[in-house]
Design a protein around this motif. Structure first.
Motif, PDB file in Angstrom:
ATOM      1  N   ARG A 166     -16.284 -27.274 100.108  1.00  0.00           N
ATOM      2  CA  ARG A 166     -15.071 -28.024 100.005  1.00  0.00           C
ATOM      3  C   ARG A 166     -14.928 -29.221 101.078  1.00  0.00           C
ATOM      4  NH1 ARG A 166     -11.498 -22.163 100.045  1.00  0.00           N
ATOM      5  NH2 ARG A 166     -11.331 -21.944  98.157  1.00  0.00           N
TER       6      ARG A 166
ATOM      7  N   LEU B 192     -16.290 -31.788  99.274  1.00  0.00           N
ATOM      8  CA  LEU B 192     -15.464 -32.576  98.242  1.00  0.00           C
ATOM      9  C   LEU B 192     -14.355 -33.493  99.188  1.00  0.00           C
ATOM     10  CD1 LEU B 192     -14.003 -32.808  95.562  1.00  0.00           C
ATOM     11  CD2 LEU B 192     -12.814 -30.703  96.125  1.00  0.00           C
ATOM     12  N   HIS B 193     -14.199 -32.945 100.249  1.00  0.00           N
ATOM     13  CA  HIS B 193     -13.109 -33.958 100.994  1.00  0.00           C
ATOM     14  C   HIS B 193     -13.872 -35.052 101.261  1.00  0.00           C
ATOM     15  CE1 HIS B 193     -11.928 -34.897 105.412  1.00  0.00           C
ATOM     16  NE2 HIS B 193     -10.996 -35.183 104.741  1.00  0.00           N
TER      17      HIS B 193
ATOM     18  N   GLU C  74     -16.501 -36.803  99.958  1.00  0.00           N
ATOM     19  CA  GLU C  74     -16.620 -37.727  99.034  1.00  0.00           C
ATOM     20  C   GLU C  74     -15.344 -38.344  98.655  1.00  0.00           C
ATOM     21  OE1 GLU C  74     -19.368 -38.798  97.562  1.00  0.00           O
ATOM     22  OE2 GLU C  74     -21.016 -36.994  98.488  1.00  0.00           O
ATOM     23  N   SER C  75     -14.295 -37.566  98.697  1.00  0.00           N
ATOM     24  CA  SER C  75     -12.921 -38.296  98.380  1.00  0.00           C
ATOM     25  C   SER C  75     -12.634 -39.308  99.268  1.00  0.00           C
ATOM     26  CB  SER C  75     -11.735 -37.148  98.256  1.00  0.00           C
ATOM     27  OG  SER C  75     -12.204 -36.053  97.361  1.00  0.00           O
ATOM     28  N   GLN C  76     -13.102 -39.036 100.482  1.00  0.00           N
ATOM     29  CA  GLN C  76     -12.544 -40.279 101.481  1.00  0.00           C
ATOM     30  C   GLN C  76     -13.467 -41.332 101.517  1.00  0.00           C
ATOM     31  OE1 GLN C  76      -9.770 -40.264 103.352  1.00  0.00           O
ATOM     32  NE2 GLN C  76      -9.012 -38.514 103.258  1.00  0.00           N
TER      33      GLN C  76
ATOM     34  N   ARG D  18     -15.322 -42.075  98.800  1.00  0.00           N
ATOM     35  CA  ARG D  18     -15.004 -43.238  97.571  1.00  0.00           C
ATOM     36  C   ARG D  18     -13.770 -44.203  97.665  1.00  0.00           C
ATOM     37  NH1 ARG D  18     -12.543 -43.561  92.339  1.00  0.00           N
ATOM     38  NH2 ARG D  18     -13.728 -44.135  90.782  1.00  0.00           N
ATOM     39  N   LEU D  19     -12.860 -43.581  98.407  1.00  0.00           N
ATOM     40  CA  LEU D  19     -11.511 -44.361  98.713  1.00  0.00           C
ATOM     41  C   LEU D  19     -12.061 -45.441  99.755  1.00  0.00           C
ATOM     42  CD1 LEU D  19      -8.584 -44.557  98.600  1.00  0.00           C
ATOM     43  CD2 LEU D  19      -8.297 -42.981 100.810  1.00  0.00           C
TER      44      LEU D  19
ATOM     45  N   ASP E 255     -20.302 -41.862  93.709  1.00  0.00           N
ATOM     46  CA  ASP E 255     -18.980 -40.800  94.511  1.00  0.00           C
ATOM     47  C   ASP E 255     -18.247 -39.855  93.447  1.00  0.00           C
ATOM     48  OD1 ASP E 255     -19.607 -41.594  96.992  1.00  0.00           O
ATOM     49  OD2 ASP E 255     -18.233 -43.219  97.015  1.00  0.00           O
ATOM     50  N   THR E 256     -17.955 -40.879  92.358  1.00  0.00           N
ATOM     51  CA  THR E 256     -17.227 -39.984  91.254  1.00  0.00           C
ATOM     52  C   THR E 256     -18.076 -38.758  90.926  1.00  0.00           C
ATOM     53  OG1 THR E 256     -16.191 -42.209  90.306  1.00  0.00           O
ATOM     54  CG2 THR E 256     -16.614 -40.230  88.750  1.00  0.00           C
TER      55      THR E 256
ATOM     56  N   GLN F  53     -17.978 -36.051  93.565  1.00  0.00           N
ATOM     57  CA  GLN F  53     -16.761 -35.084  93.687  1.00  0.00           C
ATOM     58  C   GLN F  53     -16.706 -34.197  92.619  1.00  0.00           C
ATOM     59  OE1 GLN F  53     -12.921 -37.327  94.017  1.00  0.00           O
ATOM     60  NE2 GLN F  53     -13.898 -39.274  94.888  1.00  0.00           N
ATOM     61  N   ASN F  54     -17.030 -34.648  91.472  1.00  0.00           N
ATOM     62  CA  ASN F  54     -17.206 -33.586  90.185  1.00  0.00           C
ATOM     63  C   ASN F  54     -18.202 -32.506  90.614  1.00  0.00           C
ATOM     64  OD1 ASN F  54     -15.310 -34.379  87.448  1.00  0.00           O
ATOM     65  ND2 ASN F  54     -16.012 -36.346  88.604  1.00  0.00           N
TER      66      ASN F  54
END
Length: 309
Positions: free
Chosen positions: A157, A160-161, A163-165, A167-168, A193-194, A197-198
């Motif tokens: 988790r 995932l956080h 990679e989300s930040q 990629r942003l 990064d896509t 996240q997956n």
């Protein structure tokens, strides 16, 4: 054992130098959510993993990939710093370009000085036109940025956080450039990064469906030892009740072990705190109602002892 292949995973050289943009790219290397963070996070999670071999292998695969991403960004910064201005002069005029025209100076020389003032001075002073393990404002990368808890579901988790930040931030930097080479290189990193996240969403689903770990983390803690009456209550701690419209306010809980309840007006469940007086040797603020005698000579209701050497 690690091996290095001299060819980059992917790279398109920028069409022109841009030392100011190089400063911004540092965020993708040494920022809180930069490649150094995810690299070290995945590697330590893998090295520390005591779970099934597939998770350890996957973590080390991805952590090693991230080393290559740092090399891509370091190379990009190096090319962006090519022919960076080394001369910096103070300009008295409020607008140095206008001041140059009025004073008979070549505006091109002044523009060079302005660029030098805006770029990261450590790119010339410290690294000699190279990348740093630091963010876009020069703050050094810190090992405290990473999460490696030994609980794979908690770690996935966190991944995932991150990679989300990450990629942003890469997407925002993509929008800040009009250089085709820069944008093409970033498009590769954004695509990875896509995938990641997956990947972490898939890993979370995989580990939960296997029953190795489930929500709430850690699932090994007996639920009967927590205050179950508040385990699924959403407390409205601000004016208005818009939050009552969310999925978190009603229906089955996400772990399937309870029902969400919306508490519109939560009340305190504990008493007002009362602390005992501190040891007088700490010389804290006296509490009059807890002292004896009169005046400043009153001693707190704690036995005074002498500390012997």
């Amino acid at each position: 054992m690690f091996y290095h292949t001299k060819r980059l995973q992917y790279y398109t050289r920028p069409q022109r130098p841009d030392p100011i943009y190089a400063k911004k790219v540092q965020e993708l290397i040494g920022g809180v959510f930069g490649e150094m963070t995810v690299m070290m996070q995945y590697l330590f999670q893998g090295w520390n993993s005591r779970g099934p071999a597939k998770y350890r292998d996957m973590l080390l695969d991805t952590g090693t990939e991230e080393i290559g991403h740092i090399e891509i960004l370091s190379t990009l910064i190096g090319h962006l710093l090519d022919k960076a201005p080394l001369k910096l002069q103070e300009q008295a005029a409020q607008d140095p370009v206008v001041g140059a025209v009025m004073g008979g100076t070549n505006p091109r020389d002044v523009i060079t000085d302005v660029i030098a003032a805006a770029m990261n001075p450590q790119h010339t002073i410290v690294t000699g036109l190279g990348a740093q393990p630091a963010d876009s404002v020069g703050f050094p990368w810190n090992g405290r940025f990473i999460a490696s808890s030994g609980n794979l579901l908690a770690d996935f988790r966190s991944n995932l956080h991150a990679e989300s930040q990450g990629r942003l931030q890469a997407v925002r930097l993509y929008e800040m450039s009009d250089d085709p080479g820069v944008k093409d290189t970033l498009s590769f990193l954004i695509a990875r990064d896509t995938m990641h996240q997956n990947q972490w969403l898939a890993a979370i689903e995989d580990i939960e469906s296997s029953g190795i770990e489930t929500t709430p983390v850690p699932s090994s803690f007996p639920l009967e030892l927590e205050k179950r009456e508040v385990s699924y209550q959403f407390w409205n701690h601000s004016e208005g009740t818009d939050s009552a419209e969310g999925r978190w306010a009603k229906g089955p809980s996400m772990d399937g072990k309870g029902e969400f309840e919306y508490v519109a007006n939560p009340q305190p469940l504990g008493a007002e705190p009362q602390l005992s007086p501190a040891d007088p040797r700490l010389h804290g603020t006296p509490t009059p109602e807890l002292t004896e005698g009169n005046g400043s000579s009153a001693l707190p209701l704690v036995e005074r002892t002498t500390i012997s050497g």
